[in-house]
Motif scaffolding. Structure first.
Motif, short mmCIF file in Angstrom:
data_model
loop_
_atom_site.label_atom_id
_atom_site.label_comp_id
_atom_site.label_asym_id
_atom_site.label_seq_id
_atom_site.Cartn_x
_atom_site.Cartn_y
_atom_site.Cartn_z
N ALA A 175 -39.21 -10.83 -35.42
CA ALA A 175 -38.05 -11.10 -36.28
C ALA A 175 -38.41 -11.30 -37.75
CB ALA A 175 -37.28 -12.31 -35.74
N PRO A 176 -39.44 -12.11 -38.08
CA PRO A 176 -39.75 -12.28 -39.50
C PRO A 176 -40.13 -10.98 -40.21
CG PRO A 176 -40.84 -13.97 -38.16
CD PRO A 176 -40.29 -12.94 -37.22
N LEU A 177 -40.68 -10.02 -39.47
CA LEU A 177 -41.11 -8.78 -40.09
C LEU A 177 -39.96 -7.84 -40.40
CD1 LEU A 177 -44.31 -7.97 -37.98
CD2 LEU A 177 -44.13 -9.20 -40.15
N ILE A 178 -38.82 -8.04 -39.75
CA ILE A 178 -37.66 -7.18 -40.01
C ILE A 178 -36.58 -7.91 -40.78
CG2 ILE A 178 -38.12 -5.70 -38.02
CD1 ILE A 178 -36.03 -7.22 -36.45
N GLY A 179 -36.93 -9.06 -41.34
CA GLY A 179 -36.01 -9.78 -42.21
C GLY A 179 -34.96 -10.62 -41.53
N VAL A 180 -35.24 -11.11 -40.33
CA VAL A 180 -34.30 -11.95 -39.61
C VAL A 180 -34.82 -13.38 -39.60
CG1 VAL A 180 -33.17 -12.38 -37.40
CG2 VAL A 180 -33.56 -10.04 -38.17
N GLY A 181 -34.02 -14.31 -40.12
CA GLY A 181 -34.42 -15.70 -40.20
C GLY A 181 -34.21 -16.44 -38.88
N ALA A 182 -34.67 -17.69 -38.86
CA ALA A 182 -34.58 -18.50 -37.65
C ALA A 182 -33.14 -18.78 -37.26
CB ALA A 182 -35.34 -19.81 -37.84
N ALA A 183 -32.26 -19.03 -38.22
CA ALA A 183 -30.87 -19.33 -37.92
C ALA A 183 -30.16 -18.11 -37.32
CB ALA A 183 -30.14 -19.80 -39.18
N ALA A 184 -30.40 -16.94 -37.90
CA ALA A 184 -29.79 -15.72 -37.38
C ALA A 184 -30.32 -15.41 -35.98
CB ALA A 184 -30.05 -14.55 -38.32
N MET A 185 -31.60 -15.71 -35.72
CA MET A 185 -32.15 -15.49 -34.39
C MET A 185 -31.50 -16.42 -33.38
SD MET A 185 -34.10 -13.06 -33.58
CE MET A 185 -34.46 -13.77 -31.98
N ALA A 186 -31.17 -17.64 -33.79
CA ALA A 186 -30.49 -18.57 -32.88
C ALA A 186 -29.11 -18.02 -32.51
CB ALA A 186 -30.37 -19.94 -33.53
N THR A 187 -28.41 -17.44 -33.47
CA THR A 187 -27.12 -16.81 -33.19
C THR A 187 -27.30 -15.60 -32.28
OG1 THR A 187 -26.20 -17.58 -35.30
CG2 THR A 187 -25.12 -15.70 -34.25
N PHE A 188 -28.34 -14.81 -32.52
CA PHE A 188 -28.63 -13.65 -31.68
C PHE A 188 -28.84 -14.09 -30.23
CE2 PHE A 188 -31.74 -10.80 -29.70
CZ PHE A 188 -31.13 -9.56 -29.87
N ARG A 189 -29.62 -15.15 -30.04
CA ARG A 189 -29.87 -15.64 -28.67
C ARG A 189 -28.59 -16.15 -28.02
NH1 ARG A 189 -34.80 -17.40 -31.11
NH2 ARG A 189 -33.84 -19.38 -31.68
N THR A 190 -27.73 -16.78 -28.79
CA THR A 190 -26.45 -17.27 -28.24
C THR A 190 -25.58 -16.11 -27.78
OG1 THR A 190 -26.50 -19.23 -29.66
CG2 THR A 190 -24.37 -18.58 -28.77
N MET A 191 -25.51 -15.05 -28.58
CA MET A 191 -24.65 -13.92 -28.24
C MET A 191 -25.22 -13.13 -27.06
SD MET A 191 -23.30 -12.49 -31.96
CE MET A 191 -24.96 -12.03 -32.51
N ILE A 192 -26.52 -12.89 -27.06
CA ILE A 192 -27.09 -12.07 -25.99
C ILE A 192 -27.06 -12.82 -24.66
CG2 ILE A 192 -29.53 -12.72 -26.11
CD1 ILE A 192 -30.19 -9.72 -26.04
N ALA A 193 -27.03 -14.15 -24.72
CA ALA A 193 -26.95 -14.94 -23.49
C ALA A 193 -25.61 -14.77 -22.79
CB ALA A 193 -27.21 -16.41 -23.79
N MET A 194 -24.60 -14.28 -23.50
CA MET A 194 -23.27 -14.09 -22.93
C MET A 194 -23.12 -12.71 -22.28
SD MET A 194 -22.31 -17.01 -23.61
CE MET A 194 -20.72 -16.83 -22.80
N THR A 195 -24.19 -11.96 -22.17
CA THR A 195 -24.15 -10.64 -21.53
C THR A 195 -24.72 -10.73 -20.12
OG1 THR A 195 -26.32 -10.03 -22.37
CG2 THR A 195 -24.45 -9.54 -23.78
N ARG A 196 -24.49 -9.69 -19.34
CA ARG A 196 -25.04 -9.62 -17.99
C ARG A 196 -26.43 -9.00 -18.05
NH1 ARG A 196 -22.99 -6.03 -15.37
NH2 ARG A 196 -21.65 -5.05 -16.92
N PRO A 197 -27.44 -9.65 -17.47
CA PRO A 197 -28.80 -9.06 -17.50
C PRO A 197 -28.86 -7.67 -16.90
CG PRO A 197 -28.87 -11.37 -16.82
CD PRO A 197 -27.42 -10.99 -16.87
N SER A 198 -28.05 -7.42 -15.89
CA SER A 198 -28.09 -6.10 -15.25
C SER A 198 -27.62 -4.99 -16.18
CB SER A 198 -27.24 -6.11 -13.97
OG SER A 198 -25.89 -6.42 -14.29
N ALA A 199 -26.80 -5.34 -17.18
CA ALA A 199 -26.29 -4.32 -18.10
C ALA A 199 -27.42 -3.72 -18.94
CB ALA A 199 -25.24 -4.94 -19.02
N PHE A 200 -28.51 -4.47 -19.12
CA PHE A 200 -29.63 -3.95 -19.90
C PHE A 200 -30.46 -2.95 -19.10
CE2 PHE A 200 -28.41 -7.76 -22.04
CZ PHE A 200 -28.70 -7.56 -23.38
#
Length: 412
Positions: A36-61
């Motif tokens: 994440a730091p290498l592509i310009g994503v900060g810690a706060a944005a990563m926390a939001t990313f984890r919150t959103m991706i947690a609302m998906t179904r693992p099988s969909a991936f």
């Protein structure tokens, strides 16, 4: 008319990216956390990313059902994150810019599973291989950074040791004062962690040159004193280490090493006291020299090295006036990545055996790896095995060096 021409293709027939075999949704998140730091994503944005991706179904991936998508509104995500919705908007824009999510909303910004609008993660799935390669480069840079810090640490120990002996030998002469002032400008060990890889590499090269200059000056001063270096008595006796307990089971074995063809360089190692000018450093009274190397000679040791190790020693000698212990220590550390030995194996060897014995263990390991008749699948494992042998009292470094000498003699 075919059925396929009457009915449009269904969604599940559309080709879409899926995670590679063996990777699950949580593994993807862990991968993104690293790069994440290498592509310009900060810690706060990563926390939001984890919150959103947690609302998906693992099988969909893995390709089951609809593509992975988070249908929560910004207000709902903000409530879960305990932040203002405006921050979520900034985080989503940051994630879109980094190529981690694809945002698809209705005209009023609403998101709904019925209309297929939300935060989609197919874009990040499609970049998994790219991110894996980025992670590998990052890990390689981290290992290189650690190796450079380790070599700087060796330069520092040897330079402080040489400086103390220089002060005790000739006082605060102009040459010694110039070296000490340059040494005082070195960044602290903590500051090294914040340096870029290029800046650290430049500093390590400068540290190597300064340490070499101090050792050469010490060598020239002791040589001009008309006292034999091999029998030079240290100003401060080092009684903190018993070399025979690790090096050899027979105290006389070092004398059994047959002479080798000398290299066309001075190979005597300067003797003396230890680290800088502070009393607390005097316990490390032989950091810049090796008792074993004094016993068997630098020229002999050089000819026991593999050709690849000799290359690194020769590089060190290009700016030096003599072959000394410092050259072998740095050559051994530079050889580690070529052998595929993890930095942790070197650190473990230094902590358990000391820098001298760890250096000779790497030299022996490298020489055996270069021998096609000795099958060594893992040089790192072989080095760790030598450390374990030392802990049980069964390591015989002198015996190994004798074996290398006999092997070279038979092939000559």
């Amino acid at each position: 008319m075919h059925v396929a021409e009457i009915f449009p293709a269904s969604r599940h027939q559309v080709t879409r990216p899926i995670l590679p075999k063996g990777m699950e949704r949580d593994g993807l998140v862990a991968l993104i956390d690293v790069i994440a730091p290498l592509i310009g994503v900060g810690a706060a944005a990563m926390a939001t990313f984890r919150t959103m991706i947690a609302m998906t179904r693992p099988s969909a991936f893995k390709g089951a059902g609809e593509p992975p998508c988070c249908y929560l509104s910004q207000i709902e995500i903000a409530r879960k994150r305990a932040v203002a919705p405006s921050r979520i908007r900034r985080h989503e824009a940051e994630l879109v810019s980094a190529g981690l999510i694809r945002k698809c909303t209705m005209a009023n910004g609403a998101r709904s599973g019925h209309s297929g609008c939300g935060i989609f993660f197919d874009v990040v799935i499609a970049r998994v291989q790219e991110f894996r390669e980025l992670k590998e480069r990052l890990e390689a840079d981290r290992k290189a950074h650690g190796r450079l810090r380790g070599m700087r640490s060796s330069h520092k120990r040897h330079l402080k040791s040489a400086l103390l002996e220089l002060v005790e030998t000739c006082g605060e002469a102009d040459e010694v004062q110039a070296i000490f002032e340059a040494f005082a400008q070195w960044p602290s060990a903590q500051a090294l962690h914040r340096m870029s890889l290029d800046d650290l590499a430049a500093h390590e090269a400068e540290a190597n040159d300064l340490c070499g200059a101090a050792l050469d000056l010490l060598h020239d001063l002791l040589k001009s004193s008309a006292r034999p270096l091999e029998n030079e008595r240290s100003h401060i006796q080092d009684t903190t280490q018993d070399f025979n307990t690790v090096l050899c089971n027979d105290e006389g074995e070092a004398q059994n090493l047959p002479p080798a063809t000398p290299v066309e360089r001075r190979d005597a190692t300067p003797h003396g006291a230890a680290c800088c000018i502070e009393n607390k450093d005097r316990a490390q009274s032989s950091a810049h020299k090796s008792k074993l190397m004094q016993q068997i000679g630098g020229a002999r040791l050089y000819h026991l090295c593999s050709e690849d190790m000799q290359v690194w020693v020769n590089i060190a000698l290009q700016k030096r006036s003599g072959l000394d212990f410092h050259s072998f220590v740095i050559a051994a550390q530079k050889r580690l990545p070529e052998l595929g030995i993890h930095p942790s194996a070197w650190r473990e060897a230094v902590e358990s055996l000391g820098e001298q014995n760890a250096t000779f263990c790497v030299l022996i390991t490298d020489a055996k790896v270069a021998d096609p008749e000795i099958p060594i699948l893992s040089p790192g494992g072989y080095l760790r095995g030598m450390v374990r042998a030392a802990r049980t009292g069964s390591l015989n470094i002198i015996g190994s060096l004798i074996g290398l000498t006999e092997r070279n003699r038979c092939r000559a």
